[in-house]
Scaffold this active site. Structure first.
Site, PDB file in Angstrom:
ATOM      1  N   GLU A  93      68.038 -13.710  67.451  1.00  0.00           N
ATOM      2  CA  GLU A  93      67.363 -13.819  68.736  1.00  0.00           C
ATOM      3  C   GLU A  93      65.924 -14.284  68.598  1.00  0.00           C
ATOM      4  OE1 GLU A  93      69.985 -10.978  71.440  1.00  0.00           O
ATOM      5  OE2 GLU A  93      67.837 -10.657  71.367  1.00  0.00           O
ATOM      6  N   CYS A 106      58.455 -14.600  69.593  1.00  0.00           N
ATOM      7  CA  CYS A 106      58.868 -13.605  68.608  1.00  0.00           C
ATOM      8  C   CYS A 106      60.063 -14.182  67.850  1.00  0.00           C
ATOM      9  CB  CYS A 106      59.235 -12.330  69.363  1.00  0.00           C
ATOM     10  SG  CYS A 106      59.910 -11.040  68.319  1.00  0.00           S
ATOM     11  N   CYS A 113      69.339  -6.798  58.631  1.00  0.00           N
ATOM     12  CA  CYS A 113      68.190  -6.374  57.825  1.00  0.00           C
ATOM     13  C   CYS A 113      68.667  -5.308  56.841  1.00  0.00           C
ATOM     14  CB  CYS A 113      67.089  -5.803  58.713  1.00  0.00           C
ATOM     15  SG  CYS A 113      65.623  -5.300  57.768  1.00  0.00           S
ATOM     16  N   CYS A 117      66.006   0.990  58.788  1.00  0.00           N
ATOM     17  CA  CYS A 117      65.188   1.990  59.483  1.00  0.00           C
ATOM     18  C   CYS A 117      66.050   2.751  60.492  1.00  0.00           C
ATOM     19  CB  CYS A 117      64.015   1.318  60.196  1.00  0.00           C
ATOM     20  SG  CYS A 117      62.919   0.465  59.062  1.00  0.00           S
ATOM     21  N   CYS A 120      66.158   1.567  64.275  1.00  0.00           N
ATOM     22  CA  CYS A 120      66.274   0.131  64.557  1.00  0.00           C
ATOM     23  C   CYS A 120      67.736  -0.290  64.578  1.00  0.00           C
ATOM     24  CB  CYS A 120      65.515  -0.658  63.484  1.00  0.00           C
ATOM     25  SG  CYS A 120      65.708  -2.442  63.636  1.00  0.00           S
ATOM     26  N   CYS A 362      61.838  -7.310  71.230  1.00  0.00           N
ATOM     27  CA  CYS A 362      61.538  -7.840  69.902  1.00  0.00           C
ATOM     28  C   CYS A 362      62.034  -6.898  68.827  1.00  0.00           C
ATOM     29  CB  CYS A 362      60.035  -7.978  69.724  1.00  0.00           C
ATOM     30  SG  CYS A 362      59.391  -9.522  70.252  1.00  0.00           S
TER      31      CYS A 362
END
Ligand code: SAH
Ligand code: SF4
Length: 390
Positions: A93, A106, A113, A117, A120, A362
């Site tokens: 995105e 952004c 990833c 985390c 997230c 974001c």
């Protein structure tokens, strides 16, 4: 025959080298950069000031290919979000956030990833792959084309003076006024995809490409210490560090990378970074999690923890998702926490929410983009974070 080179992601030096291999002088690389990045031309035959033979060679050996948009939504407040196809069922995105005095893009650096985390959704999704430099810069290329074509809803365009407030020549390129700022706060950890991020940064800053000010390009990281040092040496831009906790025990839990690079090391790398940074502070991002990291005691500990680092805080209202098991801090708690940090002498902002009606945020949406139909169907409100990275 070799596959065509995707020149969209070639840094100015790499493009100059490629032109050399094609028997061309360095100024041809500058011409090409301007055609591709400033004029947005993707058809070599239209590049009329290049010799015909060179155009033919380029058509044969090179290509210009930004990721394809699967979806393109604009919210009532002008925030615009693209869902981009990066192949093999992966989507990323890119979000444009218009404001009165600036336009911020952004960008994502990875599909998924690997940092995982707790708070997230990208982290919960896991890691698919690094984006290439052309996929990163392609987000800026594509967004500029779309904004030029469709105009910007929801803001007054940035004035030339304002865009060039750093006196470093940025803002001369009319395109950079549509997008005056870039934040690496989309999907992924930019410093775990260092080489591609660096190539993209070099293009963003180059006067023949996007001509953005170093102060207006922000890399956000969860704290990959050795790469913060490399970025300082290779291409210092504004730095945001996702802190989220004032002690190692809590940060180990929220940002697992902390076990490798604990707070003392991370904060020391911030100090080293500031020796060369274009701004004289680091922005610490801190997502506000109800009952987890949002008490008065946490605020006091946080002030103590960063006392040697020139910094600003940006408190982020948590954007909940079901599998996180976490809740957002009440607004009053966020305000109180911000007040304590301000009273402690640190400039503190609370991120505003934007793009509610288009499901844009974001760095936190992408965990859900794999199921694209769900993205389209979902109607619940989401937030987008914008304020505080300048
Ligand atoms: N990987 C980098 C950049 C992308 S994440 C980093 O972590 O800094 C961008 C920002 O979004 C980070 O500050 C991150 O902590 C924040 N973020 C991630 N998930 C979030 C959520 N669910 N709610 C609010 N902010 C979130
Ligand atoms: Fe990765 Fe950043 Fe999400 Fe952490 S917050 S999982 S580093 S994208």
């Amino acid at each position: 025959m070799d596959a065509p080179v995707d020149i969209l992601g070639l840094s100015p030096d790499a493009l100059t080298a490629a032109c050399g291999q094609w028997g061309q002088k360095p100024f041809r690389a500058r011409q090409l950069l301007r055609w591709v990045h400033q004029r947005g031309e993707s058809d070599f035959s239209q590049m009329t000031d290049l010799a015909k033979e060179f155009r033919t060679l380029l058509a044969d050996r090179a290509r210009i290919q930004a990721p394809a948009a699967l979806r393109d939504h604009t919210s009532a407040d002008g925030t615009r979000k693209w869902l981009l196809d990066v192949g093999d069922g992966n989507a990323i995105e890119t979000v444009f956030i218009p404001e009165t005095s600036r336009g911020t893009l952004c960008v994502s650096t990875q599909a998924g990833c690997a940092v995982h985390c707790r708070f997230c959704s990208t982290g919960h999704q896991g890691f698919s792959r690094n984006l290439s430099a052309h996929e990163i810069i392609g987000q800026l290329w594509l967004a500029l084309r779309a904004l030029e074509r469709d105009g910007i809803r929801g803001r007054v365009p940035v004035a030339t003076d304002d865009a060039d407030d750093d006196g470093d020549g940025s803002g001369q390129n009319p395109q950079s006024r549509l997008i005056s700022n870039v934040v690496f706060m989309g999907m992924g950890e930019p410093l775990q995809n260092y080489e591609a991020t660096l190539e993209a940064l070099r293009l963003m800053l180059d006067d023949n490409a996007y001509g953005l000010s170093r102060r207006r390009v922000t890399v956000s990281t969860s704290g990959v210490v050795p790469m913060i040092d490399r970025l300082r040496d290779d291409c210092p831009v504004a730095l945001a560090v996702s802190l989220h906790a004032p002690n190692d025990d809590l940060r180990d839990h929220l940002v697992p990378l902390n076990r490798k690079y604990p707070l003392a090391q991370l904060l020391a790398s911030c100090l080293r970074y500031l020796e060369r940074a274009p701004r004289d502070f680091v922005t610490f991002e801190y997502v506000m999690l109800d009952g987890v990291n949002d008490s008065d005691a946490h605020a006091e500990q946080l002030l103590e923890c960063v006392r040697r680092v020139p910094c600003k805080f940006n408190l982020i209202p948590f954007n909940p998702f079901p599998s996180s098991g976490l809740r957002k801090s009440p607004a009053e708690r966020v305000r109180r926490f911000a007040q304590l940090l301000s009273d402690g002498g640190r400039v503190t902002t609370i991120r505003r929410t934007r793009g509610d009606d288009i499901d844009a945020a974001c760095g936190q949406l992408a965990g859900e983009v794999q199921d694209r139909t769900r993205v389209a169907e979902r109607t619940r409100r989401r937030v987008i974070s914008v304020v505080g990275v300048q």
